[in-house]
Design an enzyme around this catalytic site. Structure first.
Site, PDB file in Angstrom:
ATOM      1  N   ASP A  10      38.788  52.211  37.512  1.00 42.05           N
ATOM      2  CA  ASP A  10      38.073  50.899  37.108  1.00 42.05           C
ATOM      3  C   ASP A  10      36.535  50.368  36.701  1.00 42.05           C
ATOM      4  O   ASP A  10      35.555  51.964  35.930  1.00 42.05           O
ATOM      5  CB  ASP A  10      37.044  50.045  38.825  1.00 42.05           C
ATOM      6  CG  ASP A  10      36.804  49.075  38.918  1.00 42.05           C
ATOM      7  OD1 ASP A  10      37.784  47.650  38.475  1.00 42.05           O
ATOM      8  OD2 ASP A  10      36.279  48.755  39.620  1.00 42.05           O
ATOM      9  N   ASP A  12      33.321  47.663  36.342  1.00 45.07           N
ATOM     10  CA  ASP A  12      32.351  47.098  37.094  1.00 45.07           C
ATOM     11  C   ASP A  12      32.552  47.678  38.951  1.00 45.07           C
ATOM     12  O   ASP A  12      33.716  48.002  39.330  1.00 45.07           O
ATOM     13  CB  ASP A  12      32.917  45.137  37.313  1.00 45.07           C
ATOM     14  CG  ASP A  12      32.853  44.678  36.077  1.00 45.07           C
ATOM     15  OD1 ASP A  12      32.609  44.766  35.751  1.00 45.07           O
ATOM     16  OD2 ASP A  12      33.847  43.877  36.352  1.00 45.07           O
TER      17      ASP A  12
HETATM   18  C1  BG6 Z   1      36.269  42.676  38.002  1.00 45.36           C
HETATM   19  C2  BG6 Z   1      35.568  42.295  38.583  1.00 45.36           C
HETATM   20  O1  BG6 Z   1      36.151  43.661  37.491  1.00 45.36           O
HETATM   21  O2  BG6 Z   1      36.797  41.890  37.367  1.00 45.36           O
HETATM   22  C3  BG6 Z   1      35.134  41.296  39.404  1.00 45.36           C
HETATM   23  O3  BG6 Z   1      35.634  43.138  39.686  1.00 45.36           O
HETATM   24  C4  BG6 Z   1      35.209  39.958  38.418  1.00 45.36           C
HETATM   25  O4  BG6 Z   1      34.049  40.771  40.218  1.00 45.36           O
HETATM   26  C5  BG6 Z   1      36.239  40.247  37.215  1.00 45.36           C
HETATM   27  O5  BG6 Z   1      35.441  38.834  38.694  1.00 45.36           O
HETATM   28  C6  BG6 Z   1      36.092  39.326  36.281  1.00 45.36           C
HETATM   29  O6  BG6 Z   1      35.628  39.446  35.492  1.00 45.36           O
HETATM   30  P1  BG6 Z   1      35.126  38.940  34.187  1.00 45.36           P
HETATM   31  O7  BG6 Z   1      34.409  39.259  33.835  1.00 45.36           O
HETATM   32  O8  BG6 Z   1      36.456  38.180  33.581  1.00 45.36           O
HETATM   33  O9  BG6 Z   1      34.664  37.635  35.141  1.00 45.36           O
HETATM   34 MG    MG Z   2      35.319  47.580  40.217  1.00 44.91          MG
END
Ligand code: BG6
Ligand code: MG
Length: 218
Positions: A10, A12
């Site tokens: 993953d 984030d």
């Molecule tokens: C995930 C995160 O990886 O991506 C979430 O853990 C986030 O917190 C989601 O909302 C969507 O991300 P983005 O960058 O498309 O808004």
């Molecule tokens: Mg994550």
């Protein structure tokens, strides 16, 4: 246990602390719109898509589609502002050595994220070329906690789920990994007790430790 041939990460909260940026961006939007939103509430947003995050943040409050789209865009603008300051020094401790060890060992490497910002984040971290396959919110597969994204990446890496270890900080990600019959490594409090192996942080992980402990699970 079959030979491990690949690792899927993953992004984030695993490769870098952009999980904090997602929180701060939603928090700014919530404060501006008078929506109650705490750090504890944010735990339920880990690993889920932008739209599902907004749905959870709203806690049942109805808004029309134009407002939803505008709020998601605003939140993403706040996120991109924070991302602008990111450098390779913002890789979480332990990440660089884990990726290097995995490469040296001949493992294939993938990213599996619910985000639409994976490529700019990897670019900022100096990791654009570090992975053999990237699955993200542009990959047009059902999102976590469904196993589809990880299965899609495993296909691109030419490995079976049972030959692959998933690294995740979110409950939704561990559920996706387990439903897909992957080996799972949970990082941080949200995944404690859910994954095959658990570590408090990426800094606590070495490749040798993960492979030894998975082998012991049989
Ligand atoms: C995930 C995160 O990886 O991506 C979430 O853990 C986030 O917190 C989601 O909302 C969507 O991300 P983005 O960058 O498309 O808004
Ligand atoms: Mg994550």
């Amino acid at each position: 246990m079959p030979t491990i041939r690949a690792l899927i990460f993953d992004l984030d909260g695993v490769i870098t602390d952009t999980a904090e940026f997602h929180y701060l961006s939603w928090k700014q939007l919530a404060d501006e719109e008078g929506l109650p939103f705490t750090r504890a509430d944010n735990e339920a947003l880990r690993g889920v898509s932008r739209r599902e995050s907004l749905r959870r943040l709203l806690k049942g409050r109805p808004i029309d589609e134009d407002t939803a789209a505008a709020w998601m865009k605003r939140k993403n603008d706040y996120f991109l502002e924070l991302l602008d300051r990111v450098t390779p020094a913002d890789r979480l401790p332990g990440v660089t050595s884990l990726l290097e060890d995995a490469r040296r060992t001949g493992l294939r490497l993938g990213i599996g994220s619910a985000s639409k910002n994976v490529r700019p984040v990897l670019d900022k971290l100096g990791l654009s070329d570090a992975f053999d396959a990237i699955g993200d919110a542009h990959s047009e597969v059902v999102s976590k906690p469904a196993p589809d994204l990880f299965v899609w990446i495993a296909g691109r890496l030419d490995v079976y789920p049972t030959q692959t270890v998933i690294f995740e900080d979110a409950e939704a990600g561990i559920e996706a990994g387990r439903r897909g019959r992957f080996w799972t490594v949970g990082i941080g409090p949200a995944t404690d007790g859910l994954a095959h192996l658990h570590y408090d942080s990426m800094a606590a992980i070495t490749l040798a430790d993960v492979l030894t402990k998975l082998a012991a699970l049989g």
